[in-house]
Motif scaffolding. Structure first.
Motif, PDB file in Angstrom:
ATOM      1  N   ALA A 172     -10.562  17.907 -15.170  1.00 31.57           N
ATOM      2  CA  ALA A 172     -10.553  17.285 -13.848  1.00 31.57           C
ATOM      3  C   ALA A 172     -11.628  16.211 -13.732  1.00 31.57           C
ATOM      4  O   ALA A 172     -11.382  15.116 -13.202  1.00 31.57           O
ATOM      5  CB  ALA A 172     -10.758  18.358 -12.770  1.00 31.57           C
ATOM      6  N   ALA A 173     -12.824  16.507 -14.253  1.00 33.17           N
ATOM      7  CA  ALA A 173     -13.916  15.528 -14.200  1.00 33.17           C
ATOM      8  C   ALA A 173     -13.562  14.277 -15.002  1.00 33.17           C
ATOM      9  O   ALA A 173     -13.802  13.147 -14.561  1.00 33.17           O
ATOM     10  CB  ALA A 173     -15.203  16.153 -14.716  1.00 33.17           C
ATOM     11  N   TYR A 175     -10.543  13.226 -15.745  1.00 35.11           N
ATOM     12  CA  TYR A 175      -9.449  12.536 -15.050  1.00 35.11           C
ATOM     13  C   TYR A 175      -9.994  11.644 -13.936  1.00 35.11           C
ATOM     14  O   TYR A 175      -9.623  10.471 -13.830  1.00 35.11           O
ATOM     15  CB  TYR A 175      -8.472  13.567 -14.474  1.00 35.11           C
ATOM     16  N   LEU A 176     -10.893  12.194 -13.118  1.00 28.75           N
ATOM     17  CA  LEU A 176     -11.474  11.423 -12.018  1.00 28.75           C
ATOM     18  C   LEU A 176     -12.303  10.259 -12.559  1.00 28.75           C
ATOM     19  O   LEU A 176     -12.278   9.153 -12.002  1.00 28.75           O
ATOM     20  CB  LEU A 176     -12.331  12.332 -11.139  1.00 28.75           C
ATOM     21  N   PHE A 177     -13.043  10.505 -13.644  1.00 30.02           N
ATOM     22  CA  PHE A 177     -13.873   9.461 -14.244  1.00 30.02           C
ATOM     23  C   PHE A 177     -13.013   8.306 -14.754  1.00 30.02           C
ATOM     24  O   PHE A 177     -13.289   7.130 -14.464  1.00 30.02           O
ATOM     25  CB  PHE A 177     -14.691  10.057 -15.390  1.00 30.02           C
ATOM     26  N   ARG A 179      -9.897   7.567 -14.030  1.00 26.51           N
ATOM     27  CA  ARG A 179      -8.979   6.976 -13.048  1.00 26.51           C
ATOM     28  C   ARG A 179      -9.690   6.203 -11.942  1.00 26.51           C
ATOM     29  O   ARG A 179      -9.192   5.163 -11.481  1.00 26.51           O
ATOM     30  CB  ARG A 179      -8.107   8.075 -12.436  1.00 26.51           C
ATOM     31  N   TYR A 180     -10.859   6.708 -11.506  1.00 29.24           N
ATOM     32  CA  TYR A 180     -11.475   6.142 -10.311  1.00 29.24           C
ATOM     33  C   TYR A 180     -12.838   5.489 -10.545  1.00 29.24           C
ATOM     34  O   TYR A 180     -13.234   4.623  -9.766  1.00 29.24           O
ATOM     35  CB  TYR A 180     -11.604   7.226  -9.235  1.00 29.24           C
ATOM     36  N   ALA A 181     -13.562   5.905 -11.584  1.00 30.52           N
ATOM     37  CA  ALA A 181     -14.886   5.324 -11.812  1.00 30.52           C
ATOM     38  C   ALA A 181     -14.761   3.968 -12.496  1.00 30.52           C
ATOM     39  O   ALA A 181     -13.865   3.746 -13.316  1.00 30.52           O
ATOM     40  CB  ALA A 181     -15.735   6.269 -12.666  1.00 30.52           C
ATOM     41  N   ARG A 185     -12.569   2.767 -15.907  1.00 34.63           N
ATOM     42  CA  ARG A 185     -11.636   1.641 -16.006  1.00 34.63           C
ATOM     43  C   ARG A 185     -12.066   0.683 -17.113  1.00 34.63           C
ATOM     44  O   ARG A 185     -11.237   0.054 -17.769  1.00 34.63           O
ATOM     45  CB  ARG A 185     -11.559   0.898 -14.665  1.00 34.63           C
TER      46      ARG A 185
END
Length: 322
Positions: A172-173, A175-177, A179-181, A185
């Motif tokens: 999850a961490a 994925y968030l990193f 996708r959103y950080a 990117r």
């Protein structure tokens, strides 16, 4: 290939088919204990798969991950067994893996050694240094620790084994990193087209350092889960073929070796398939040799499929990707 028949969907269909087949044909496969064991056994592989995915998405690879994991954790356990407080030992192990990751990143980004060769050599160096100075004995066991630390790999929360929970948290961490950080990117940008990434202002070389440091930290997490689940760790794991299982999970799930494609969901799908396959082969009492042949064949087919689905360009070849 049509969107409805993406590699990820195909792998998920195969995993579902294998699950149904094994459920019908293998005694005990559907038991609650076996299903929990299935997920627990591949949690460490999945955590390492997350780290490898970050490397491959950024158009790299990390073959040193299987040396970083046991050596850093063996040293961690030696420090704890020697009387050092757990928090201090954890900081020491964290510092070690950060240095390993930074050296990997420096060799690849600034010395411009292809990732496959830099990390292969670094893995040998880490194992040799660890055997000489950090953990001379192959197997290091936990002789003293606090209950909370031991429960990282051997506990349960609401009946769910903690390795599964750690895998879920790491996935999850990541994925968030990704996708959103902004840094996440950047890794996709580097993997998609390094030259364009530089032109658009992405600090490619410093990002490679960050990329490989993150991978080394994930390796430490996987090692802590393994050690606390098995009450110890063996540094000879660095000499095993487990790194190919990690690559298999990532490539089979659909993350292209050419970089810039795929995500953590692909790792989860690949891990589920390999977990079901390994569990079924174990119940069928297939020998280690037969299992290795089957896994190697699947890896070869996965790489062929990846080559067809994600053709490599000249930049990929120059980078030294496999």
């Amino acid at each position: 290939m049509a969107h409805g028949l993406s590699q990820e969907r195909i792998v998920l269909m195969i995993a579902t088919g294998l699950f149904i087949l094994f459920s019908v044909t293998l005694n005990g496969f559907l038991s609650a204990d076996n299903l929990l064991s299935l997920v627990q056994n591949v949690s460490i592989l999945g955590i390492l798969g997350v780290g490898m995915a970050i490397a491959i998405i950024g158009r790299g690879i990390d073959l040193s991950i299987l040396s970083t994991m046991p050596v850093s954790v063996a040293w961690l356990l030696n420090l704890i067994n020697g009387g050092m407080p757990i928090w201090a030992a954890l900081l020491c192990a964290l510092a070690l893996v950060v240095v390993i990751g930074a050296i990997n990143g420096f060799l690849i980004a600034y010395v411009e050694i292809p990732a496959i060769f830099a990390t292969l050599a670094m893995g040998i160096v880490v194992y040799g240094f660890g055997k000489a100075y950090l953990a001379p004995i192959d197997a290091v066991y936990i002789t003293r620790t606090d209950a909370w630390f031991y429960s990282i790999g051997s506990g349960r929360v609401l009946g769910v084994p903690t390795p599964v929970i750690v895998f879920a948290l790491v996935a999850a961490a990541a994925y968030l990193f990704l996708r959103y950080a902004k840094l996440g990117r950047f890794i996709y940008g580097m993997g998609d087209n390094p030259l364009t990434a530089r032109i658009t202002g992405i600090p490619v070389r410093p990002m490679m350092l960050v990329q490989y440091i993150i991978i080394s930290v994930i390796a430490l997490i996987a090692g802590i889960v393994m050690a606390t689940a098995l009450s110890g760790i063996n540094t000879r794991l660095a000499l095993s073929t487990m790194v190919y299982d990690v690559i298999l999970v990532v490539v089979l799930g659909g993350i292209g070796l050419s970089g810039g494609k795929g995500g953590i969901r692909n790792v989860v799908v690949g891990t589920l398939l390999i977990g079901i396959l390994l569990n079924g082969m174990t119940i069928m009492n297939l020998t280690y040799t037969v299992q290795s042949i089957l896994k190697s064949t699947i890896l070869l087919l996965a790489i062929v499929a990846d080559t067809l689905l994600n053709p490599r360009d000249e930049q990929t070849a120059q980078h030294g990707d496999i």
